[in-house]
Scaffold this active site. Structure first.
Site, PDB file in Angstrom:
ATOM      1  CG  HIS A 115      48.729  28.736  38.966  1.00 18.16           C
ATOM      2  ND1 HIS A 115      47.492  29.176  39.382  1.00 18.16           N
ATOM      3  CD2 HIS A 115      48.516  28.226  37.732  1.00 18.16           C
ATOM      4  CE1 HIS A 115      46.591  28.942  38.449  1.00 18.16           C
ATOM      5  NE2 HIS A 115      47.186  28.373  37.435  1.00 18.16           N
ATOM      6  CE1 TYR A 138      38.043  21.485  32.523  1.00 19.79           C
ATOM      7  CE2 TYR A 138      39.052  21.222  34.680  1.00 19.79           C
ATOM      8  CZ  TYR A 138      38.876  21.949  33.525  1.00 19.79           C
ATOM      9  OH  TYR A 138      39.539  23.141  33.358  1.00 19.79           O
ATOM     10  NE  ARG A 162      41.854  24.144  38.697  1.00 20.48           N
ATOM     11  CZ  ARG A 162      41.538  24.991  39.663  1.00 20.48           C
ATOM     12  NH1 ARG A 162      41.392  24.569  40.912  1.00 20.48           N
ATOM     13  NH2 ARG A 162      41.388  26.274  39.410  1.00 20.48           N
ATOM     14  CB  CYS A 176      43.285  35.996  36.792  1.00 17.24           C
ATOM     15  SG  CYS A 176      41.901  35.761  37.919  1.00 17.24           S
ATOM     16  CB  SER A 189      42.174  29.375  37.700  1.00 14.93           C
ATOM     17  OG  SER A 189      43.046  28.496  38.374  1.00 14.93           O
ATOM     18  NE  ARG A 238      40.354  25.876  31.366  1.00 14.28           N
ATOM     19  CZ  ARG A 238      41.201  26.669  32.019  1.00 14.28           C
ATOM     20  NH1 ARG A 238      42.441  26.807  31.624  1.00 14.28           N
ATOM     21  NH2 ARG A 238      40.808  27.349  33.074  1.00 14.28           N
ATOM     22  CG  ASP A 277      48.442  26.868  34.040  1.00 13.55           C
ATOM     23  OD1 ASP A 277      47.795  27.851  34.450  1.00 13.55           O
ATOM     24  OD2 ASP A 277      48.234  25.709  34.441  1.00 13.55           O
ATOM     25  CE  LYS A 325      47.099  24.409  36.702  1.00 15.60           C
ATOM     26  NZ  LYS A 325      46.070  25.413  36.701  1.00 15.60           N
TER      27      LYS A 325
HETATM   28  P1  GTP Z   1      44.117  29.290  33.723  1.00 14.26           P
HETATM   29  O1  GTP Z   1      44.420  28.549  32.472  1.00 14.26           O
HETATM   30  O2  GTP Z   1      42.765  28.959  34.286  1.00 14.26           O
HETATM   31  O3  GTP Z   1      45.170  29.172  34.763  1.00 14.26           O
HETATM   32  O4  GTP Z   1      43.910  30.842  33.329  1.00 14.26           O
HETATM   33  P2  GTP Z   1      44.821  32.029  32.778  1.00 14.26           P
HETATM   34  O5  GTP Z   1      45.362  32.782  33.940  1.00 14.26           O
HETATM   35  O6  GTP Z   1      45.778  31.543  31.757  1.00 14.26           O
HETATM   36  O7  GTP Z   1      43.714  32.978  32.130  1.00 14.26           O
HETATM   37  P3  GTP Z   1      43.515  33.488  30.628  1.00 14.26           P
HETATM   38  O8  GTP Z   1      44.721  34.195  30.078  1.00 14.26           O
HETATM   39  O9  GTP Z   1      42.998  32.366  29.837  1.00 14.26           O
HETATM   40  O10 GTP Z   1      42.378  34.599  30.828  1.00 14.26           O
HETATM   41  C1  GTP Z   1      41.113  34.271  31.282  1.00 14.26           C
HETATM   42  C2  GTP Z   1      40.140  35.390  31.094  1.00 14.26           C
HETATM   43  O11 GTP Z   1      40.686  36.653  31.476  1.00 14.26           O
HETATM   44  C3  GTP Z   1      39.685  35.539  29.649  1.00 14.26           C
HETATM   45  O12 GTP Z   1      38.298  35.673  29.635  1.00 14.26           O
HETATM   46  C4  GTP Z   1      40.356  36.787  29.191  1.00 14.26           C
HETATM   47  O13 GTP Z   1      39.628  37.418  28.192  1.00 14.26           O
HETATM   48  C5  GTP Z   1      40.470  37.621  30.458  1.00 14.26           C
HETATM   49  N1  GTP Z   1      41.664  38.523  30.404  1.00 14.26           N
HETATM   50  C6  GTP Z   1      42.935  38.151  30.189  1.00 14.26           C
HETATM   51  N2  GTP Z   1      43.769  39.218  30.170  1.00 14.26           N
HETATM   52  C7  GTP Z   1      42.987  40.303  30.402  1.00 14.26           C
HETATM   53  C8  GTP Z   1      43.260  41.718  30.518  1.00 14.26           C
HETATM   54  O14 GTP Z   1      44.403  42.179  30.401  1.00 14.26           O
HETATM   55  N3  GTP Z   1      42.200  42.518  30.772  1.00 14.26           N
HETATM   56  C9  GTP Z   1      40.937  42.025  30.913  1.00 14.26           C
HETATM   57  N4  GTP Z   1      39.948  42.878  31.156  1.00 14.26           N
HETATM   58  N5  GTP Z   1      40.636  40.706  30.795  1.00 14.26           N
HETATM   59  C10 GTP Z   1      41.651  39.860  30.552  1.00 14.26           C
HETATM   60  C1  SPV Z   2      43.418  26.356  36.113  1.00 19.58           C
HETATM   61  O1  SPV Z   2      42.256  26.156  36.522  1.00 19.58           O
HETATM   62  O2  SPV Z   2      44.229  27.093  36.747  1.00 19.58           O
HETATM   63  C2  SPV Z   2      43.865  25.783  34.834  1.00 19.58           C
HETATM   64  C3  SPV Z   2      42.998  24.818  34.185  1.00 19.58           C
HETATM   65  O3  SPV Z   2      44.948  26.083  34.372  1.00 19.58           O
HETATM   66  S1  SPV Z   2      43.060  23.254  34.930  1.00 19.58           S
HETATM   67  O4  SPV Z   2      44.073  22.469  34.259  1.00 19.58           O
HETATM   68  O5  SPV Z   2      41.749  22.667  34.732  1.00 19.58           O
HETATM   69  O6  SPV Z   2      43.368  23.371  36.325  1.00 19.58           O
HETATM   70 MN    MN Z   3      46.081  27.435  35.694  1.00 20.06          MN
END
Ligand code: GTP
Ligand code: SPV
Ligand code: MN
Length: 595
Positions: free
Chosen positions: A230, A201, A72, A254, A252, A378, A281, A210
């Protein structure tokens, strides 16, 4: 091709878009398998998509975006409300008239020699009182195929709209020349309109996600008495079969997808605990007939971060990607046409194509410090693939929420978990969220920034009004309001390593949260909120983590928090008159408790 609806508002708007973009051909997306198969075949024949191994990854496709177009673009994202103050200090703003005038020439004739696809879709289960309809026109097959996974796409979406309603979100997307200098992601909240140009993207072009389900929907929710957040949604099934639902807002990349699909530690699964995924999400939340807060996931698939996903960290996410999935900007193993990304396993493919398209020797390339997959690569996977998808996933009424959890990446300040004193304090806790930035948006990574409710890039109106809306919702919900918590899986030790094991072990924290909701466990009052007694976080079966480690993870460093309070005060100044007085009150109370 004939239109799919009698609705004159849709047809008139589509005609205008055709007149503007002047496509060679127009295709209405009815959602049929035949049509999607044809589009897949076409995308494969032109090289836009690459077919993956049919035995190992049936129905899966690969796509790569330009290196300048992998996340983004917050600096090129606009909220064009008529009044500047309605966009607020956290959004880029431009007068809508000016923005239309600037972009119209860019769209003029942009689809000459191209096909325009008209995509009807529903955010939320078709027939749900919480669902909303959108129409996206685009010149990208990639967008059509992703929207087919991420939304309820096709002619059925118009059933919810009916023949006369004007309540649909108008999304116009063209990849144009994918020129980063002319890239714009623009929301016009008062017009129910989104214009996106010069990107291909996901977050910039899958307009249901979003742009609609957060930026436009947050604005709609404020006006209509609901919330677009979110947030992931998950159900925790207890040994007695009862299921408690919680939502969690993390910025995002996290950990939302990971928490939403977690597999509890053995000690819990043996006792009969299970986690069900409703969403990973976005949550739309509205008070139900019984006065509790109900949530639906407006999406129908997962657009998840690939790197870091593996059988250990997130088995369910990985399993979700084994069929009918689109992979974007990961690496290809040319020996068997499968995919690879960092931390999938320890064996980068020898005969690899890295995410930009260069053929490389994977192990050597990685050893030299390069990444085979882009950090924000992704997968787009159908929700129905997920082994732990909730039986309530398609429930049009949604699920009742017991707890709302905020969290982010904080190396030091935030403890493992704490509970807010009440809804107003919980709103404050959400408003002061801060997190280290990630690769999900362009710009520096690892810089701490304020990201209230994980909505900084997604709130479609003035953040001060948004907090006021949160406070208002708390009043409506009264004593039926979910309890509000904050978590942090990312505290680091003196070597910079994460202390808490995270992932499935986050269940141990959810366990305490659920007990707090049920009033079955005590807490300790600290200046920032209620914390667990360290011994109330179950560490059974954990390697190297003891109750002492938990005590350390729960420690509140008053000096750090005094600094934090100064930072919040500075941040709050941005909002001027629009900062609800309750928020400054909460800040004063925090300062007093720290003194
Ligand atoms: P968006 O799709 O961008 O909104 O992200 P999301 O919040 O769904 O993040 P996602 O669960 O894909 O996690 C992103 C990153 O955080 C990855 O690299 C994971 O490995 C890391 N991660 C997720 N949960 C944990 C955790 O409990 N501990 C640690 N250390 N890393 C974590
Ligand atoms: C984020 O960035 O929080 C996502 C991926 O979930 S996107 O759809 O690219 O915004
Ligand atoms: Mn997101």
């Amino acid at each position: 091709m004939a239109t799919l609806t009698k609705n004159p508002n849709v047809n008139k708007w589509v005609d205008e878009m055709i007149a503007l973009c002047k496509p060679e051909k127009v295709v209405w997306i009815d959602g049929s398998k035949e049509q999607l198969d044809e589009l897949r075949a076409e995308a494969i024949s032109t090289g836009e998509m690459i077919k993956l191994n049919e035995e190992k990854l049936p129905g899966c496709l690969y796509h790569r975006t330009l290196p300048n177009d992998v996340a983004r673009v917050e600096d090129r994202t606009f909220i064009c409300s008529r009044k500047k103050e309605d966009a607020g200090p956290t959004n880029n703003w431009c007068d809508p008239k000016e923005m239309y005038a600037k972009l119209t020439p860019m769209y003029d004739g942009v689809m000459k020699n191209r096909t325009m696809y008209i995509i009807p879709y529903s955010m939320g289960p078709i027939g749900s009182p919480l669902a909303k309809v959108g129409v996206e026109v685009t010149d990208s097959i990639y967008v059509v195929l992703n929207m087919a996974i991420m939304t309820r796409m096709g002619a059925d979406a118009f059933k919810n709209l009916g023949d006369t309603s004007d309540d649909f979100v108008r999304g116009l997307h063209s990849k144009a020349d994918v020129d980063p200098e002319k890239r714009y992601i623009v929301q016009f909240p008062e017009d129910n309109t989104i214009w996106s140009i010069n990107s291909a993207y996901g977050g910039n072009v899958l307009l249901g996600k979003k742009c609609f389900a957060l930026r436009i929907a947050s604005y709609q929710g404020k006006n209509e008495g609901w919330m677009a957040e979110h947030m992931l949604i998950l159900g925790i099934e207890k040994p007695n079969g009862e299921i408690k639902y919680v939502t969690a807002a993390f910025p995002s990349a996290c950990g939302k997808t990971n928490l939403a699909m977690l597999i509890p530690p053995e000690g819990y699964t043996k006792r009969g605990y299970k986690v069900w995924t409703v969403g990973d999400d976005i949550a739309w939340l509205k008070p139900g007939p019984d006065g509790r807060l109900y949530a639906i996931n407006p999406e129908n698939g997962f657009f998840g971060v690939a790197p870091g996903t593996n059988a250990h960290s997130n088995y369910n996410a990985l399993a979700s990607t084994r069929k009918n999935t689109i992979f974007t900007n990961v690496a290809i193993n040319n020996d068997d046409m499968t995919v690879w990304w960092e931390k999938l396993d320890n064996n980068p493919p020898v005969n690899a194509t890295e995410w930009k398209g260069e053929k490389v020797n994977g192990p050597e390339y990685v050893a030299a410090g390069n990444k085979l997959a882009h950090p924000n690569s992704r997968f787009t996977a159908p929700a129905e693939n997920c082994p732990c998808i909730s039986p309530e996933f398609n429930n049009p009424q949604g699920v009742p929420i017991s707890a709302i959890i905020f969290g982010g990446r904080r190396a030091k300040t935030a403890p493992l978990v704490y509970q807010s004193f009440n809804w107003q304090h919980g709103t404050f806790v959400g408003s002061i969220m801060a997190s280290e930035t990630t690769a999900a948006a362009t710009g520096a990574v690892g810089v701490v920034r304020r990201d209230p409710m994980a909505m900084l890039p997604f709130c479609g109106y003035h953040m001060g009004d948004y907090w006021a809306h949160w406070l208002e919702m708390g009043k409506i919900l009264g004593d039926k309001a979910p309890k509000i918590f904050n978590v942090n899986w990312f505290r680091t030790d003196e070597n910079g390593d994460f202390i808490w094991p995270g992932y499935g072990d986050n269940m141990r924290v959810l366990d305490w949260i659920i007990d707090r909701c049920e009033g079955t466990v005590d807490a300790v009052e600290t200046p920032i909120g209620y914390e667990p007694k360290p011994e109330d976080i179950n560490v059974e079966g954990l390697d190297g983590i003891t109750t002492e480690t938990v005590a350390d993870l729960l420690s509140v460093d008053k000096d750090l928090w005094k600094e934090e309070a100064k930072g919040i005060e500075e941040f709050y100044k941005k909002f001027g008159e629009k900062l609800p007085k309750e928020m400054s009150e909460e800040l004063k109370n925090l300062e007093a408790r720290l003194a």
